[in-house]
Design a protein around this motif. Structure first.
Motif, short mmCIF file in Angstrom:
data_model
loop_
_atom_site.label_atom_id
_atom_site.label_comp_id
_atom_site.label_asym_id
_atom_site.label_seq_id
_atom_site.Cartn_x
_atom_site.Cartn_y
_atom_site.Cartn_z
N GLY A 175 5.18 2.29 6.13
CA GLY A 175 6.46 2.03 5.48
C GLY A 175 7.61 2.65 6.26
N GLU A 176 7.41 3.88 6.71
CA GLU A 176 8.44 4.56 7.51
C GLU A 176 8.70 3.85 8.82
OE1 GLU A 176 7.13 8.60 7.92
OE2 GLU A 176 7.37 9.01 5.78
N GLN A 177 7.67 3.21 9.37
CA GLN A 177 7.80 2.49 10.64
C GLN A 177 8.32 1.07 10.45
OE1 GLN A 177 6.89 3.64 13.86
NE2 GLN A 177 6.46 5.68 13.09
N GLY A 178 8.45 0.64 9.18
CA GLY A 178 8.94 -0.71 8.90
C GLY A 178 7.94 -1.80 9.20
N VAL A 179 6.66 -1.49 9.08
CA VAL A 179 5.59 -2.45 9.40
C VAL A 179 5.18 -3.22 8.14
CG1 VAL A 179 3.20 -2.66 10.20
CG2 VAL A 179 4.74 -0.99 11.26
N SER A 180 5.08 -4.53 8.25
CA SER A 180 4.53 -5.36 7.18
C SER A 180 3.01 -5.34 7.31
CB SER A 180 5.04 -6.79 7.29
OG SER A 180 6.42 -6.84 7.08
N PHE A 181 2.32 -5.14 6.19
CA PHE A 181 0.87 -5.04 6.27
C PHE A 181 0.21 -5.44 4.97
CE2 PHE A 181 2.58 -1.01 4.92
CZ PHE A 181 1.70 -0.52 3.96
N SER A 188 -5.49 6.81 2.58
CA SER A 188 -4.87 5.50 2.27
C SER A 188 -3.38 5.62 2.02
CB SER A 188 -5.56 4.86 1.07
OG SER A 188 -6.91 4.61 1.37
N GLU A 189 -2.99 6.60 1.22
CA GLU A 189 -1.57 6.80 0.93
C GLU A 189 -0.81 7.27 2.16
OE1 GLU A 189 -0.76 9.20 -2.52
OE2 GLU A 189 -1.25 7.56 -3.88
N ALA A 190 -1.43 8.13 2.95
CA ALA A 190 -0.76 8.62 4.16
C ALA A 190 -0.52 7.49 5.15
CB ALA A 190 -1.60 9.73 4.82
N VAL A 191 -1.49 6.60 5.30
CA VAL A 191 -1.35 5.46 6.19
C VAL A 191 -0.26 4.52 5.68
CG1 VAL A 191 -2.50 3.37 7.04
CG2 VAL A 191 -3.67 5.57 7.15
N VAL A 211 -8.87 2.25 9.55
CA VAL A 211 -8.62 3.68 9.69
C VAL A 211 -9.62 4.39 8.78
CG1 VAL A 211 -6.94 5.55 9.55
CG2 VAL A 211 -6.17 3.22 10.12
N ALA A 212 -10.44 5.22 9.38
CA ALA A 212 -11.51 5.90 8.63
C ALA A 212 -11.73 7.28 9.23
CB ALA A 212 -12.80 5.08 8.70
N ALA A 213 -12.34 8.15 8.43
CA ALA A 213 -12.62 9.50 8.90
C ALA A 213 -13.95 9.99 8.32
CB ALA A 213 -11.48 10.45 8.47
N GLY A 214 -14.57 10.91 9.02
CA GLY A 214 -15.82 11.49 8.53
C GLY A 214 -16.92 10.46 8.43
N VAL A 215 -17.67 10.50 7.34
CA VAL A 215 -18.82 9.62 7.15
C VAL A 215 -18.40 8.15 7.15
CG1 VAL A 215 -18.80 9.71 4.62
CG2 VAL A 215 -20.94 9.26 5.82
N THR A 216 -17.20 7.85 6.69
CA THR A 216 -16.77 6.45 6.64
C THR A 216 -16.48 5.91 8.04
OG1 THR A 216 -14.45 7.02 6.21
CG2 THR A 216 -15.88 6.67 4.29
N LYS A 274 -2.44 14.84 7.56
CA LYS A 274 -1.11 15.41 7.41
C LYS A 274 -0.94 16.47 8.49
CE LYS A 274 -1.29 14.47 2.52
NZ LYS A 274 -1.47 15.00 1.20
N PRO A 275 -0.27 16.14 9.58
CA PRO A 275 0.47 14.91 9.86
C PRO A 275 -0.46 13.80 10.36
CG PRO A 275 0.69 16.40 11.73
CD PRO A 275 -0.09 17.13 10.67
N ILE A 276 -0.03 12.58 10.14
CA ILE A 276 -0.80 11.41 10.59
C ILE A 276 -0.06 10.76 11.76
CG2 ILE A 276 0.27 9.71 9.04
CD1 ILE A 276 -2.84 8.85 8.59
#
Length: 142
Positions: A96-102, A88-91, A25-30, A57-59
């Protein structure tokens, strides 16, 4: 192309011809650095699924969760500023809200930023294609 607030897009996938191994997950130049990394890694048999979140926000937690589940929890977030309060924190919160292990590798600026040439700064802060490749290789081997 139309973008909608709160809706991300998968901008690169190996499907249906091959399997995706790591979600980026990246945005802009990255985002451009992620595309460069994908080319390098493809030659090694590692395929990236790249997501442009469009908004943080929102993601689009649902899209990201589906992608991270598909890539067996392998995730790299890449941002050109501090990770605190950013992509990074938003992702991580959305997953976490979706209950995904990562297993998340965070590529971000972890110190007071400096001025300089774009390529030099991307390398200095490890938010370039080479850093994405390094982290993707490590995730696939983990």
């Amino acid at each position: 192309e139309t973008f909608t607030v709160g809706k991300g897009k998968i901008v690169l996938t190996a499907l249906p011809a091959a399997e995706d191994h790591v979600t980026v997950v990246a945005a802009g130049v990255t985002l451009y650095e992620a595309f460069k990394a994908a080319e390098t890694l493809k030659a090694e048999g590692i395929n990236l699924r790249i997501i442009d979140p469009f908004t943080i926000k929102p993601i689009d937690g649902k899209l990201i969760a589906q992608s991270v589940n598909y890539t067996h929890g392998r995730l790299i977030t890449v941002e050109d500023h501090a990770p605190e309060g950013g992509l990074s924190e938003a992702v991580a919160a959305a997953l976490g809200e979706q209950g995904v292990s990562f297993n998340q590798r965070i590529l971000a600026v972890h110190e007071v930023p400096r001025s300089g040439k774009c390529d030099e700064l991307l390398a200095k802060y490890r938010i370039n294609a080479a850093a994405i490749c390094e982290e993707a290789r490590a995730l696939v081997k983990a």
